[in-house]
Design a protein around this motif. Structure first.
Motif, PDB file in Angstrom:
ATOM      1  N   LEU A 168     -13.873  13.723 -15.074  1.00  0.00           N
ATOM      2  CA  LEU A 168     -12.768  13.474 -16.010  1.00  0.00           C
ATOM      3  C   LEU A 168     -12.583  11.981 -16.260  1.00  0.00           C
ATOM      4  O   LEU A 168     -12.272  11.563 -17.383  1.00  0.00           O
ATOM      5  N   GLU A 169     -12.765  11.171 -15.205  1.00  0.00           N
ATOM      6  CA  GLU A 169     -12.652   9.716 -15.376  1.00  0.00           C
ATOM      7  C   GLU A 169     -13.769   9.175 -16.264  1.00  0.00           C
ATOM      8  O   GLU A 169     -13.542   8.298 -17.106  1.00  0.00           O
ATOM      9  N   LYS A 170     -14.995   9.699 -16.078  1.00  0.00           N
ATOM     10  CA  LYS A 170     -16.117   9.251 -16.911  1.00  0.00           C
ATOM     11  C   LYS A 170     -15.888   9.588 -18.378  1.00  0.00           C
ATOM     12  O   LYS A 170     -16.297   8.841 -19.270  1.00  0.00           O
ATOM     13  N   ARG A 171     -15.251  10.728 -18.628  1.00  0.00           N
ATOM     14  CA  ARG A 171     -14.975  11.133 -20.009  1.00  0.00           C
ATOM     15  C   ARG A 171     -13.773  10.391 -20.594  1.00  0.00           C
ATOM     16  O   ARG A 171     -13.438  10.567 -21.764  1.00  0.00           O
ATOM     17  N   LYS A 172     -13.119   9.584 -19.749  1.00  0.00           N
ATOM     18  CA  LYS A 172     -12.002   8.739 -20.175  1.00  0.00           C
ATOM     19  C   LYS A 172     -10.875   9.545 -20.827  1.00  0.00           C
ATOM     20  O   LYS A 172     -10.314   9.151 -21.852  1.00  0.00           O
ATOM     21  N   LEU A 173     -10.573  10.694 -20.207  1.00  0.00           N
ATOM     22  CA  LEU A 173      -9.428  11.477 -20.672  1.00  0.00           C
ATOM     23  C   LEU A 173      -8.135  10.825 -20.206  1.00  0.00           C
ATOM     24  O   LEU A 173      -8.118  10.035 -19.256  1.00  0.00           O
ATOM     25  N   GLU A 174      -7.049  11.145 -20.874  1.00  0.00           N
ATOM     26  CA  GLU A 174      -5.749  10.600 -20.471  1.00  0.00           C
ATOM     27  C   GLU A 174      -5.419  11.030 -19.048  1.00  0.00           C
ATOM     28  O   GLU A 174      -5.785  12.126 -18.605  1.00  0.00           O
ATOM     29  N   ILE A 175      -4.690  10.181 -18.341  1.00  0.00           N
ATOM     30  CA  ILE A 175      -4.291  10.496 -16.956  1.00  0.00           C
ATOM     31  C   ILE A 175      -3.496  11.795 -16.920  1.00  0.00           C
ATOM     32  O   ILE A 175      -3.626  12.596 -15.991  1.00  0.00           O
ATOM     33  N   SER A 176      -2.658  12.015 -17.924  1.00  0.00           N
ATOM     34  CA  SER A 176      -1.843  13.230 -17.979  1.00  0.00           C
ATOM     35  C   SER A 176      -2.730  14.470 -17.968  1.00  0.00           C
ATOM     36  O   SER A 176      -2.481  15.428 -17.223  1.00  0.00           O
ATOM     37  N   VAL A 177      -3.778  14.467 -18.804  1.00  0.00           N
ATOM     38  CA  VAL A 177      -4.699  15.605 -18.882  1.00  0.00           C
ATOM     39  C   VAL A 177      -5.470  15.752 -17.572  1.00  0.00           C
ATOM     40  O   VAL A 177      -5.685  16.869 -17.080  1.00  0.00           O
ATOM     41  N   GLN A 178      -5.881  14.634 -16.992  1.00  0.00           N
ATOM     42  CA  GLN A 178      -6.650  14.682 -15.741  1.00  0.00           C
ATOM     43  C   GLN A 178      -5.845  15.337 -14.620  1.00  0.00           C
ATOM     44  O   GLN A 178      -6.350  16.223 -13.916  1.00  0.00           O
ATOM     45  N   THR A 179      -4.603  14.902 -14.429  1.00  0.00           N
ATOM     46  CA  THR A 179      -3.787  15.455 -13.341  1.00  0.00           C
ATOM     47  C   THR A 179      -3.498  16.934 -13.566  1.00  0.00           C
ATOM     48  O   THR A 179      -3.506  17.738 -12.628  1.00  0.00           O
ATOM     49  N   PHE A 180      -3.278  17.320 -14.826  1.00  0.00           N
ATOM     50  CA  PHE A 180      -3.000  18.719 -15.141  1.00  0.00           C
ATOM     51  C   PHE A 180      -4.215  19.588 -14.829  1.00  0.00           C
ATOM     52  O   PHE A 180      -4.107  20.631 -14.176  1.00  0.00           O
TER      53      PHE A 180
END
Length: 287
Positions: free
Chosen positions: A63-75
């Motif tokens: 998820l970090e490599k795809r540079k998604l928003e932190i909100s989406v990552q935690t969810f």
């Protein structure tokens, strides 16, 4: 006759001893089988938890490599963790000898009751999806609701975690945040600060205004556009209230707000501009 009775007693004792040995044998065998199942369940739990942690770490990296928003990552991390733990729980229950098909049938038959019990969590889950889709706030924003305010730390499946200014943690249900009014103080780039400075009656308003304009002009954090506003706000019982409004970057808001209070207080004292205080007029009765 005596011999017959003796033989019968011996036979009964032998049969009783055989029965006891058989029972003990069965108990030992049952204990071994149950012990094996319990040991296997414990191993499944330990290995399963290890695998879940590794999958969670791998998912976080992806998820970090795809540079998604932190909100989406935690969810997403919370959702995947919940699903994996449910699979692990069913595996352990199955190994302990509980029929998963029977358990599924039992859950299905109690579906209405379970649905009613989990209705709040289901609404919170739906609220979390709404928050991620429409993005009324994200991780790092400072928000305020009817009951809480703070900086968004995480957006989980059922709750949003806020950190307050005094470093407390608040868990706010996503269902509440998706349906109630939420004030986002970080969404806009700029924000307006406002003060009301009271001065004594008799002070020269134009002089006080000039002093305030000088203080505002000296602060580079205060924006020139929109232009600052200074006006006579009200004639109160004990003071002449002068209203000041300026615009600044949202990140500078609190520093500008508190610095202005400090500088105005020091400058007014230096310039001899008097601050008001409640006055009580006493009329002495004549004899």
């Amino acid at each position: 006759m005596f011999l017959t009775t003796t033989l019968l007693d011996a036979s009964a004792k032998l049969a009783s001893r055989v029965n006891i040995e058989q029972i003990i044998d069965r108990l030992v065998n049952w204990s071994i089988e149950v012990g094996k199942d319990i040991l296997a369940a414990v191993l499944i739990y330990i290995i399963g938890r290890f695998v879940i942690k590794q999958i969670s770490r791998l998912l976080a990296k992806i998820l970090e490599k795809r540079k998604l928003e932190i909100s989406v990552q935690t969810f997403l991390r919370s959702l995947v963790s919940l699903l994996l733990n449910l699979v692990l729980a069913f595996a352990i229950i199955s190994k302990l000898g509980v029929e998963t098909t029977s358990l599924a049938a039992l859950l299905a038959s109690a579906g209405v009751a379970v649905g009613m019990a989990l209705s709040g969590n289901l609404s919170n889950f739906a609220g979390g999806l709404i928050i991620l889709i429409f993005k009324p706030y994200k991780v790092g924003d400072y928000i305020e609701t009817n009951d809480a305010s703070g900086t968004v730390k995480e957006i989980q499946i059922f709750h949003t975690i806020l950190t307050t200014l005094d470093n407390k943690i608040i868990y706010v249900p996503n269902g509440t945040l998706s349906s109630d009014a939420v004030t986002n103080y970080s969404r806009q780039v700029t924000r307006r600060a406002e003060w009301v400075f009271g001065v004594e009656y008799g002070e020269d308003y134009e002089r006080v205004k000039a002093v305030l304009e000088r203080i505002i002009a000296a602060d580079d954090r205060i924006l020139k556009d929109p232009a600052p506003f200074i006006g006579l706000g009200a004639l109160s019982a004990s003071s002449v209230d002068i209203k000041v409004r300026v615009w600044t970057k949202s990140s500078d808001y609190w520093d500008v707000y508190f610095d202005m209070n400090r500088i105005v207080y020091a400058t007014f004292n230096k310039e001899g501009i008097g601050f008001p205080f409640p006055q009580l007029t006493v009329h002495q009765a004549k004899d």
